[in-house]
Structures are given as C-alpha cells and as structure tokens.
Design a protein around this motif. Structure first.
Motif, PDB file in Angstrom:
ATOM      1  N   PHE A   8      -3.308 -31.582  54.405  1.00 21.01           N
ATOM      2  CA  PHE A   8      -3.178 -32.792  53.620  1.00 21.01           C
ATOM      3  C   PHE A   8      -2.212 -33.743  54.326  1.00 21.01           C
ATOM      4  N   GLN A 197     -14.256 -35.389  48.318  1.00 21.68           N
ATOM      5  CA  GLN A 197     -13.003 -36.126  48.437  1.00 21.68           C
ATOM      6  C   GLN A 197     -13.111 -37.212  49.498  1.00 21.68           C
ATOM      7  N   SER A 201     -13.063 -41.318  48.886  1.00 25.22           N
ATOM      8  CA  SER A 201     -12.058 -42.124  49.580  1.00 25.22           C
ATOM      9  C   SER A 201     -12.696 -43.294  50.328  1.00 25.22           C
ATOM     10  N   LEU A 208      -5.247 -45.779  49.850  1.00 30.54           N
ATOM     11  CA  LEU A 208      -5.316 -44.333  49.686  1.00 30.54           C
ATOM     12  C   LEU A 208      -4.129 -43.839  48.861  1.00 30.54           C
ATOM     13  N   PRO A 209      -4.324 -42.773  48.088  1.00 29.40           N
ATOM     14  CA  PRO A 209      -3.191 -42.215  47.324  1.00 29.40           C
ATOM     15  C   PRO A 209      -2.135 -41.663  48.262  1.00 29.40           C
ATOM     16  N   TYR A 212      -3.518 -37.234  50.390  1.00 28.11           N
ATOM     17  CA  TYR A 212      -4.976 -37.160  50.453  1.00 28.11           C
ATOM     18  C   TYR A 212      -5.395 -36.210  51.569  1.00 28.11           C
ATOM     19  N   TYR A 213      -6.627 -35.720  51.440  1.00 29.18           N
ATOM     20  CA  TYR A 213      -7.187 -34.759  52.383  1.00 29.18           C
ATOM     21  C   TYR A 213      -7.653 -35.470  53.652  1.00 29.18           C
TER      22      TYR A 213
END
Length: 244
Positions: A8, A197, A201, A208-209, A212-213
């Motif tokens: 992550f 995910q 995105s 983006l948060p 994120y992955y």
C-alpha cells in the motif's frame, strides 16, 4: 495455505509504539480436565508449550485419591519427564514443551478411594492438535520517487489457510469442501477485490485517498504443507489421528 504479499502507498506515516497485551488468562495457568465419555480436544500452538493437561476428570478432582499412579502415552509411545520436551508433575499433570507432534495422548491412573479397597484403573484420552497462528506482518519503507521526493510505502503480509470444520462439511457438497477448491475460491475473491480497487481509482475524479493500493504489487505464494494438526478430521479419519 495461500500467503499474500500486499503493498500500500501511504502519504504520511507517524511512528508508533507497539504495546503487547494479554488477551485473556495466561496460557501457562490454563488447566485442561479429561473426560471418560469422549476424548477431550486440545489445540496447541506449534513450537509453544501446551496448557496444563490433567490426568483427572472433574469427578476425580473432588475426591481424595490414595497412592495414585499416573502413566502418560503419546503418538510415539510412553512419555517421561526424562525427555526435555515433556514435563509430568508428581500429580500427573502433563505439559508438552515446544509442541510439534499431534495425535492421541492417553493417561492411565491407578488409585484407591480407601486403603482397603482394590485398585481402580481409569484411562483418559486426549486428542491434541497442533495449530499454526495466522500471522500478519507489516513494514514501512521510505522510497525515493523520481521527481516525487521521498514517499512511504507499507508492505502487508498475511495468509489464508483452509481448515476442515466438521460443521461446514455437513453443510456443503463434497467437492465444495475440498481444501484446494476453497483456497482457489479465496484466491479469486482476493484478486478480484484488488483489481476492483484499481478500476475504481481510475474512474475517480477526486484525489486519491491517503492510503491506496499500488497496482501490480499483489503477490501470492502457494505453500503446500501438512503441518501437525492440519487436515485431521475425526469424522473422515476416525482410525488415523495422525493422518494429514
């Protein structure tokens, strides 16, 4: 067991202190009491000490026993405190050190309730299984990004294990209960989750948060082993407690 390595991306990471707390009573203080009706199942973490396993039933615990003699046997034969991996107290309590051998353990006790009575003999059976804790680990690393400065990436590793559960076996078809089938299903669901995910995105118009992955960083490793205590099933293999 499917072992999954996940990566992550985290914008900011603050160092934190790790605090270890006990979840319930101390393991060394646990006492397991036997039964003459059914074998008592005991689950012990591999390479850990077992709880105290008594060569007594609840009924015998409340009685005064005269000249009791205890004898323990395991999957490999007789048990003795002369073995460094076994501890047997004068009162017949068994502790298995660095446990790694699952199977049937029995204790025979010879005793009298009064001095004039003949000897009584009782055999108590335990099914002791090894269990492997599902470990979760995480690491944080500073990564130098081209024209992006220092960034922080968190690596998560966890595992998914397929364990036989008797109640589940009664509720599903035989093919659906197969360990390989269940692990493949878990693998597909996990892969689909992280694929979604990425797709979500890409469609987002917002930034983006914070966490994120990162696409393409999911790795899966299949570990095909038979740890002690795994694969055992008293319904499927009633005559083979060591079967895997």
């Amino acid at each position: 067991i499917v072992v999954l390595t996940l990566l992550f991306y985290l914008l900011t990471v603050q160092p934190s202190k790790r605090v270890l707390r006990s979840a319930g009573p101390r393991h060394s203080s646990l006492k397991i009491v036997g039964s003459v009706i059914l074998p008592v199942k005991v689950y012990v973490k591999l390479n850990h000490n077992s709880p105290r396993i008594l060569c007594l039933t609840n009924h015998l615990r409340n009685l005064e026993l005269i000249d009791p003699i205890f004898q323990w046997n395991g999957p490999g034969g007789g048990l003795s405190s002369e073995n460094s991996s076994v501890q047997i107290s004068p009162t017949g309590t068994l502790i298995l050190r660095d446990f790694n051998l699952s199977g049937v353990y029995t204790c025979s006790i010879v005793y009298k309730l009064t001095a004039r009575q003949p000897d009584k003999n009782l055999v108590i059976k335990y099914l002791i299984y090894g269990k492997l804790p599902i470990q979760v680990s995480s690491e944080c690393h500073h990564v130098k990004m081209q024209r992006g400065g220092l960034q922080n990436e968190i690596f998560f590793t966890f595992s998914v294990a397929s364990l036989d559960r008797e109640k589940h076996n009664k509720l599903c078809q035989q093919s659906a209960c197969d360990a390989t089938h269940r692990l493949n299903k878990a693998k597909r669901l996990i892969e689909r989750f992280f694929k979604q995910q990425v797709e979500v995105s890409r469609k987002r118009s917002e930034p983006l948060p914070e966490i994120y992955y990162i696409e393409g960083t999911l790795q899966m490793v299949w570990v095909d082993r038979c740890y002690p205590g795994y694969g055992m099933n008293a319904v499927v293999h009633p005559d083979c407690p060591e079967c895997c």
